[in-house]
Design a protein around this motif. Structure first.
Motif, PDB file in Angstrom:
ATOM      1  N   PRO A  86      19.982  40.489  49.643  1.00 42.13           N
ATOM      2  CA  PRO A  86      18.600  39.997  49.558  1.00 42.13           C
ATOM      3  C   PRO A  86      18.116  39.898  48.113  1.00 42.13           C
ATOM      4  N   LEU A  87      17.323  38.884  47.858  1.00 44.12           N
ATOM      5  CA  LEU A  87      16.735  38.575  46.556  1.00 44.12           C
ATOM      6  C   LEU A  87      17.761  37.992  45.584  1.00 44.12           C
ATOM      7  N   LEU A  88      18.864  38.691  45.338  1.00 43.07           N
ATOM      8  CA  LEU A  88      19.861  38.194  44.380  1.00 43.07           C
ATOM      9  C   LEU A  88      20.717  37.070  44.955  1.00 43.07           C
ATOM     10  N   GLY A  89      21.131  37.211  46.214  1.00 37.26           N
ATOM     11  CA  GLY A  89      22.034  36.240  46.804  1.00 37.26           C
ATOM     12  C   GLY A  89      23.483  36.448  46.413  1.00 37.26           C
ATOM     13  N   TRP A  90      23.792  37.560  45.735  1.00 37.56           N
ATOM     14  CA  TRP A  90      25.159  37.836  45.314  1.00 37.56           C
ATOM     15  C   TRP A  90      25.969  38.389  46.488  1.00 37.56           C
ATOM     16  N   ARG A  91      27.278  38.454  46.286  1.00 37.22           N
ATOM     17  CA  ARG A  91      28.178  39.027  47.285  1.00 37.22           C
ATOM     18  C   ARG A  91      28.567  40.433  46.841  1.00 37.22           C
ATOM     19  N   ALA A  92      28.424  41.424  47.726  1.00 32.74           N
ATOM     20  CA  ALA A  92      28.711  42.820  47.387  1.00 32.74           C
ATOM     21  C   ALA A  92      29.832  43.348  48.262  1.00 32.74           C
ATOM     22  N   VAL A  93      30.777  44.019  47.638  1.00 32.23           N
ATOM     23  CA  VAL A  93      31.864  44.696  48.341  1.00 32.23           C
ATOM     24  C   VAL A  93      31.842  46.158  47.907  1.00 32.23           C
ATOM     25  N   SER A  94      31.559  47.051  48.847  1.00 32.33           N
ATOM     26  CA  SER A  94      31.484  48.484  48.560  1.00 32.33           C
ATOM     27  C   SER A  94      32.606  49.188  49.309  1.00 32.33           C
ATOM     28  N   ARG A  95      33.218  50.166  48.648  1.00 30.79           N
ATOM     29  CA  ARG A  95      34.397  50.799  49.247  1.00 30.79           C
ATOM     30  C   ARG A  95      34.402  52.298  49.018  1.00 30.79           C
TER      31      ARG A  95
END
Length: 646
Positions: free
Chosen positions: A353-362
Motif C-alpha cells: 500500500p502507498l508505495l506499490g513496491w513488491r516485498a518479499v520477507s523471509r
C-alpha cells in the motif's frame, strides 16, 4: 540445496490415486491356419495383403508357454543390422500363432521391399538382400526362422548442395546488409555438406536447422518452398537443393496485454522491455517473456508475435498473462551439506500500500544460520533501473564465534540480458559472541556492484565466463571513526578442451572450469570493521574439503576470525560420461581448491582441498556431489549442491 515449496496453504494429507483399465480386444483378419505337413515352402510371391491384426484368445495357454509363428534374424554390418531388426514391419506379426507358410511367404516379400526402403533412409540405395525361410521345429522360440542377409553396398554421399531463397530475403537491396548476413549465416551453418554421407535423418535435420535460423530473425513466417534430393544410385551420389521462402520482414510493434486486472499495465511493459520498432528477433521475444515470468507478478506468461495483423512493420506482440495473487505465503524445506536441514517461510506482497513496491520477507532457520529479512523492489523505469531497499537480522556461526548482525541498505539496480548493475548505501552492525570475541563494530558504506555473465546456458553452462566486481568506501561508526575501502572480485571460466566439428562431438568434449576469488579491506589496523564486511571461506561453493566459513585468520589462541584479505582458486576437470557410445546425463569431475584468509597479504597461507565428484543434468538443474579431502584437516568431506548460480 533441495527446496520443497508449498504455496498458499500446505497439504497435510498426501493422496495417491491410481486408475487402470485393461482393454483386451482382438480379432483375426488373416486366413485360418493351413496344414503344411508334407508340403514344400511356397515360393515368394508379392502381395499387398500383408496387414493383419494379431488375434488373441484369453482361453488359450499363458503367453509365456506359446511359441511365436517365426523369428527374424538380420545378418549384416552392425550399422544397418540393428536398425533393420528394430524397424522392419515383419516383426509385428511374429506373435501370430495361426500363420501358415503361404502367409509367411507373403510377409517375406513385403519385408524385402520394406528393408530396401529402410536402407534408403540410411543412404544405401543399392543393397543386396537374401531372405531365407528355415524350418526349426525343435526350437523353443518358433517353428520357423526368417534369415535376412544384408550387403548394404556403397553409402551415398552428398555431391552438391544448392540453397536458394525467395521472398524479401532474396532481394538485392544495396542497403539491406542484414538480409545478406542472414543468407550467409544459413549457408555457413548448413550441416549436410558435400562429401558427407547422405541419410534421410541428416537431410531432414539440415533443412529444419536452416529453417529455424531463417525464422529466428526478421522472417518468422518463413517456410520451405521446395526441397529436392536427387539420388544417383549407380554413382552413390546425392544432389540436394532447397528453396526457402522468407515472407515479409517483421518488426516488433506494440505489446498487447491480455489477462491483466490487478497490476499496472505500464509496469508490465517496463518489466518486459520489448524493443518496439526493431527487427523481429525470437531471442529478444523470449527474453521479454522470461523477464515477465521471473518478476513474480504473473503465474504464467506467453508471448507471441501476431503475424496476421496485416502490418509486418509494426506487428503486435500479444502477451497472455495469468496474474499471481496479491499476497501469498510459501513454506520451504531444504538441506545443504554446509548448514544441514533448513526450514523457511516467505511472505510475498506484490503491491505494498502507498508505495506499490513488491516485498518479499523471509524467516529461515538451519543448523548454523537463523535469519529474518525483507527485500522491497519498485517497478523498473523506462531505462530498466529500479529502486530497492532491504533489511536483515542474522545469527550465524562464523569462524569460531557466533555473530549477531544487522544490515540496512537502499539504492538502485538494473538487470539486463547479461549484466547486473547496482549502487546503494548500506549500514552494517556485527557483534561476536564467545570467549575473547572480537569487539562489536558498525559502519556505513557507499557501494557499487557489477556482474557480467556470458555463458552458453546460465542454468547449466558448458562454456563461457562470468565476472563480478564489488567496490565500497565507508566509515566505521564504532570507536574511532575511520575511513576504509572494500574490494571484492570473483570470476568463473569454463573452457572446452579439444576441437569438434558437430554438436554431438562438442557435447562429448571434456572441460576445464577455473574459478578465482579475491577480496581486500583497506583501513588502519585499529579500525573496528564489522566482521560481516570482512572475509571467511570454505564450504560447498568455495574450498571443498572444509566446513562452511571455517577458513579464516587464526589468532594466537587458535580461534578463527574473519580477515581483511581473501584469496581462492579452483581448477576442475569435467568429463561427460559416455555409455555404449551414447552420451548420458552424467559427468565425472576431478578438482583441486585452495583458499586463504589473513589480515595482511604476506600472511596468506592457502589451505588445499582435492577430490572427485559426479554431476547429473536433472530436469530441475544440475545436481552436484563431491567427495573432497582437506589436506590441512586430513579429513574427507561430502559436498552436495543443486543448481548453478553465479
Amino acid at each position: 540445496m533441495v527446496r520443497v515449496v508449498s504455496v498458499s496453504s500446505p497439504a497435510w494429507w498426501p493422496a495417491l490415486l491410481f486408475c487402470g483399465v485393461l482393454l483386451l480386444q482382438g480379432c483375426s483378419l488373416l486366413p485360418k491356419k493351413e496344414s503344411t505337413e508334407g508340403k514344400p515352402v511356397a515360393g515368394l510371391v508379392r502381395s499387398g495383403d500383408a496387414d493383419s491384426t494379431p488375434a488373441k484368445d484369453g482361453k488359450d495357454e499363458k503367453k509365456a508357454d506359446k511359441r511365436d509363428a517365426f523369428t527374424v534374424d538380420v545378418r549384416g554390418p552392425e550399422a544397418v543390422r540393428d536398425y533393420l531388426a528394430l524397424h522392419l514391419e515383419i516383426q509385428r506379426y511374429r506373435e501370430l500363432d495361426d500363420l501358415g507358410a503361404t502367409e509367411i511367404s507373403r510377409l517375406m516379400v513385403a519385408a524385402e521391399a520394406n528393408a530396401r526402403e529402410l536402407l534408403g533412409t540410411l543412404g544405401y540405395f543399392t543393397p543386396t538382400l537374401t531372405l531365407e525361410l528355415n524350418e526349426t521345429p525343435e526350437s523353443a522360440k518358433a517353428p520357423r526362422e526368417i534369415v535376412i542377409t544384408v550387403a548394404p553396398g556403397e553409402p551415398t554421399k552428398v555431391s552438391n548442395v544448392q540453397i536458394s531463397y525467395a521472398g524479401e530475403i532474396a532481394k538485392d537491396a544495396a542497403d539491406d546488409t542484414a538480409a545478406e548476413a542472414q543468407r550467409d549465416s544459413i549457408r555457413t551453418g548448413w550441416a549436410l555438406r558435400a562429401g558427407l554421407p547422405f541419410t534421410q535423418q541428416a537431410w531432414d535435420d539440415a533443412k529444419t536447422t536452416a529453417l529455424r535460423s531463417l525464422t529466428a530473425k526478421r522472417f518468422p513466417t518463413g517456410n520451405i518452398e521446395v526441397s529436392r534430393a536427387e539420388v544417383d544410385a549407380d554413382r552413390s551420389e546425392a544432389r540436394l537443393s532447397v528453396t526457402y521462402q522468407s515472407g515479409p520482414a517483421y518488426k516488433f510493434g506494440p505489446l498487447m496485454l491480455r489477462g491483466l486486472s490487478r497490476y499496472d499495465p505500464d509496469g508490465a511493459r517496463r518489466i518486459a522491455r520489448l524493443p518496439t520498432g526493431t527487427d523481429y528477433d525470437q531471442q529478444k521475444l523470449l527474453d521479454a517473456q522470461q523477464r515477465l515470468a521471473s518478476s513474480g507478478y504473473y503465474d504464467s506468461v506467453f508471448l507471441t508475435l501476431d503475424t496476421e495483423s496485416g502490418n509486418p512493420l509494426a506487428a503486435p506482440v500479444v502477451a497472455q498473462l495469468r496474474e499471481a495473487p496479491l499476497q501469498k505465503v510459501v513454506l520451504g524445506a531444504g538441506f545443504t551439506t554446509d548448514n544441514g536441514p533448513r526450514l523457511s517461510i516467505d511472505h510475498i506482497h506484490n503491491q505494498i500500500p502507498l508505495l506499490g513496491w513488491r516485498a518479499v520477507s523471509r524467516l529461515s532457520v538451519d543448523n548454523d544460520i537463523k535469519s529474518l529479512g525483507t527485500e522491497w523492489n519498485a517497478i523498473p523505469d523506462d531505462k530498466g533501473w529500479r529502486w530497492f531497499s532491504g533489511a536483515e537480522l542474522k545469527r550465524e556461526e562464523s569462524g569460531s564465534y557466533i555473530v549477531d548482525s544487522g544490515r540496512l541498505r537502499g539504492g538502485r539496480n538494473k538487470s539486463s540480458d547479461h549484466i547486473d548493475r547496482s549502487y546503494f548505501l548500506q549500514y552494517d552492525y556485527a557483534q561476536n559472541r564467545g570467549i575473547n570475541a572480537p569487539p562489536s563494530a558498525s559502519a556505513v558504506t557507499a557501494n557499487w556492484g557489477w556482474t557480467g555473465r556470458y555463458f552458453d546456458n546460465n542454468s547449466a553452462p558448458t562454456r563461457g565466463y562470468a565476472l563480478a566486481l564489488e567496490l565500497a568506501a565507508g566509515y566505521t561508526l564504532t570507536g574511532e571513526q575511520t575511513p576504509f575501502t572494500r574490494t571484492y572480485v570473483r570470476g568463473l571460466g569454463i573452457l572446452p578442451i579439444g576441437s569438434a566439428e558437430d554438436t554431438e562431438s562438442r557435447a562429448r568434449r571434456s572441460r576445464l572450469q577455473l574459478r578465482v576469488e579475491a577480496g581486500a579491506v583497506s583501513a588502519k589496523d585499529s579500525a573496528q570493521i564489522p566482521s560481516t564486511l570482512m572475509f571467511l571461506t570454505g564450504g560447498d561453493t568455495t574450498v571443498r574439503g572444509y566446513s562452511y566459513k571455517q577458513i579464516g585468520t587464526v589468532r594466537a589462541d587458535g580461534q578463527i576470525v574473519s580477515g581483511r584479505y581473501l584469496g581462492v582458486a579452483s581448477v576442475e576437470w569435467q568429463r561427460p560420461f559416455v555409455y555404449n557410445n551414447k552420451l548420458t546425463e552424467w559427468e565425472s569431475v576431478v578438482f583441486v581448491d585452495a583458499g586463504a584468509v589473513a589480515d595482511k597479504p604476506g600472511e596468506l597461507k592457502p589451505k588445499v582441498g582435492a577430490g572427485v565428484g559426479a554431476r547429473w543434468r536433472s530436469p530441475v538443474g544440475p545436481v552436484q556431489a563431491d567427495l573432497a579431502y582437506g589436506v590441512d584437516t586430513k579429513k574427507f568431506r561430502l559436498h552436495f549442491r543443486l543448481g548453478f548460480t553465479f
